[in-house]
Scaffold this active site. Structure first.
Site, PDB file in Angstrom:
ATOM      1  N   ASP A  48       0.831  -1.203   0.000  1.00 15.24           N
ATOM      2  CA  ASP A  48       0.000   0.000   0.000  1.00 15.24           C
ATOM      3  C   ASP A  48       0.869   1.257   0.000  1.00 15.24           C
ATOM      4  OD1 ASP A  48      -1.554   2.263   1.443  1.00 15.24           O
ATOM      5  OD2 ASP A  48      -3.116   0.813   0.935  1.00 15.24           O
ATOM      6  N   ARG A  49       0.663   2.108  -0.986  1.00 15.08           N
ATOM      7  CA  ARG A  49       1.482   3.303  -1.138  1.00 15.08           C
ATOM      8  C   ARG A  49       1.238   4.299  -0.010  1.00 15.08           C
ATOM      9  NH1 ARG A  49      -0.434  -0.347  -3.830  1.00 15.08           N
ATOM     10  NH2 ARG A  49      -2.238   0.881  -4.412  1.00 15.08           N
ATOM     11  N   CYS A  83      -1.827   4.858 -11.179  1.00  5.87           N
ATOM     12  CA  CYS A  83      -1.920   5.099  -9.737  1.00  5.87           C
ATOM     13  C   CYS A  83      -1.227   6.424  -9.464  1.00  5.87           C
ATOM     14  CB  CYS A  83      -1.255   3.984  -8.945  1.00  5.87           C
ATOM     15  SG  CYS A  83      -1.162   4.305  -7.161  1.00  5.87           S
ATOM     16  N   ASN A  84      -1.965   7.385  -8.950  1.00  7.28           N
ATOM     17  CA  ASN A  84      -1.398   8.703  -8.696  1.00  7.28           C
ATOM     18  C   ASN A  84      -0.372   8.679  -7.572  1.00  7.28           C
ATOM     19  OD1 ASN A  84      -3.065  11.120 -10.202  1.00  7.28           O
ATOM     20  ND2 ASN A  84      -4.336   9.313  -9.901  1.00  7.28           N
ATOM     21  N   THR A  85      -0.701   8.006  -6.466  1.00 10.10           N
ATOM     22  CA  THR A  85       0.199   8.005  -5.315  1.00 10.10           C
ATOM     23  C   THR A  85       1.538   7.363  -5.659  1.00 10.10           C
ATOM     24  OG1 THR A  85      -1.757   7.811  -3.898  1.00 10.10           O
ATOM     25  CG2 THR A  85       0.386   7.459  -2.861  1.00 10.10           C
ATOM     26  N   ALA A  86       1.524   6.338  -6.506  1.00 11.63           N
ATOM     27  CA  ALA A  86       2.761   5.672  -6.897  1.00 11.63           C
ATOM     28  C   ALA A  86       3.715   6.609  -7.619  1.00 11.63           C
ATOM     29  CB  ALA A  86       2.457   4.453  -7.774  1.00 11.63           C
ATOM     30  N   LYS A 163     -12.392  -0.254  -3.349  1.00 12.11           N
ATOM     31  CA  LYS A 163     -11.435  -1.350  -3.496  1.00 12.11           C
ATOM     32  C   LYS A 163     -11.991  -2.649  -2.918  1.00 12.11           C
ATOM     33  CE  LYS A 163      -7.140   1.421  -3.411  1.00 12.11           C
ATOM     34  NZ  LYS A 163      -6.415   0.886  -4.571  1.00 12.11           N
ATOM     35  N   CYS A 193      -7.079  10.239  -7.989  1.00 11.03           N
ATOM     36  CA  CYS A 193      -6.898   8.850  -7.567  1.00 11.03           C
ATOM     37  C   CYS A 193      -7.633   8.026  -8.608  1.00 11.03           C
ATOM     38  CB  CYS A 193      -7.468   8.612  -6.171  1.00 11.03           C
ATOM     39  SG  CYS A 193      -7.581   6.858  -5.722  1.00 11.03           S
TER      40      CYS A 193
END
Length: 245
Positions: A48-49, A83-86, A163, A193
């Site tokens: 999990d980022r 995936c934005n957070t990645a 999710k 996101c």
């Protein structure tokens, strides 16, 4: 198989499937053979980022790098990450890569309407905490609003509810946060996101603002990359590639 695009996905699988669907939807062609060659990696064991960035959880980087090189080895010439957070690790991954990569943040912000000055951002806690979008928006002279306190908590709960497969709960949690941003004067809302567009889904018309879908923006940028490599041009009859759907 020339100019193959690799999808470094699995964060989450539904967002990866959404990206694949958009590659097909945005590529208006007459036969299978004219679609873009894509290799998709949707291995969901990437840590999990948000947990990594906010609470010291295991880092996803080694997984991201491994699957990046797996896509390269399979023949991908350009990598996209739904995936934005990645994208906190994007520059490091880009340095490790042997092929081109397209940044979801740059693709998304390129689609902001010029007239829009008050922008809202729906994203994970980690995307907000690391300032991935904020820094770039300030450079563009935009005013940014994000959910705060219990409102951002509800956004995160909505993302994790989706999710977990509960669309109704995710919409119940998210929609009031969209209305709250609009009440604060937001005229353009970035879905920062890749689960957010799936939660809003067909309900866009109920809200009085413009939405920017980060997944769609990245797909459009990737299709333009492919068509440029392939010697094709975007015609005025292809509005879906110009950010107008």
């Amino acid at each position: 198989m020339q100019h193959t695009i690799g999808i470094l996905g699995g964060m989450g699988p539904a967002a990866t499937a959404d990206m694949l669907s958009k590659f097909v939807h945005f590529r208006h062609v007459g036969q299978d053979q004219q679609h873009i060659p894509i290799i998709a990696c949707s291995i969901p064991d990437i840590p999990d980022r948000s947990a990594c960035l906010l609470s010291g959880g295991p880092s996803p980087y080694d997984y991201l790098e491994r699957y990046l090189h797996m896509l390269e080895g399979a023949g991908a010439e350009c990598i996209v990450i739904p995936c934005n957070t990645a994208h906190y690790w994007f520059e490091r991954l880009q340095h490790s890569a042997h092929v081109e990569m397209i940044n979801i943040l740059d693709a998304t912000l390129a689609e902001l309407p010029q007239h829009s000055q008050t922008v809202g951002l729906l994203a994970t806690d980690a995307t907000l905490a690391t300032g991935l979008y904020q820094r770039k928006l300030v450079q563009q002279g935009k005013t940014l609003f994000v959910p705060e306190g219990k409102h951002q908590c509800a956004v995160m709960q909505a993302i994790y509810a989706y999710k977990a497969g509960d669309l109704l709960l995710s919409q119940t949690l998210l929609f009031p946060q969209i209305e709250a941003l609009i009440e604060r004067g937001v005229d353009t809302l970035i879905m920062g996101c890749t689960e957010i567009p799936l939660i809003i889904n067909t309900e866009v018309a109920r809200f009085n603002c413009t939405f920017i879908d980060s997944t769609a923006a990245l797909v459009r940028a990737a299709i333009r990359w492919y068509e440029e490599k392939n010697g094709e041009t975007v015609s005025p009859e292809r509005p879906e590639l110009l950010g107008v759907e």
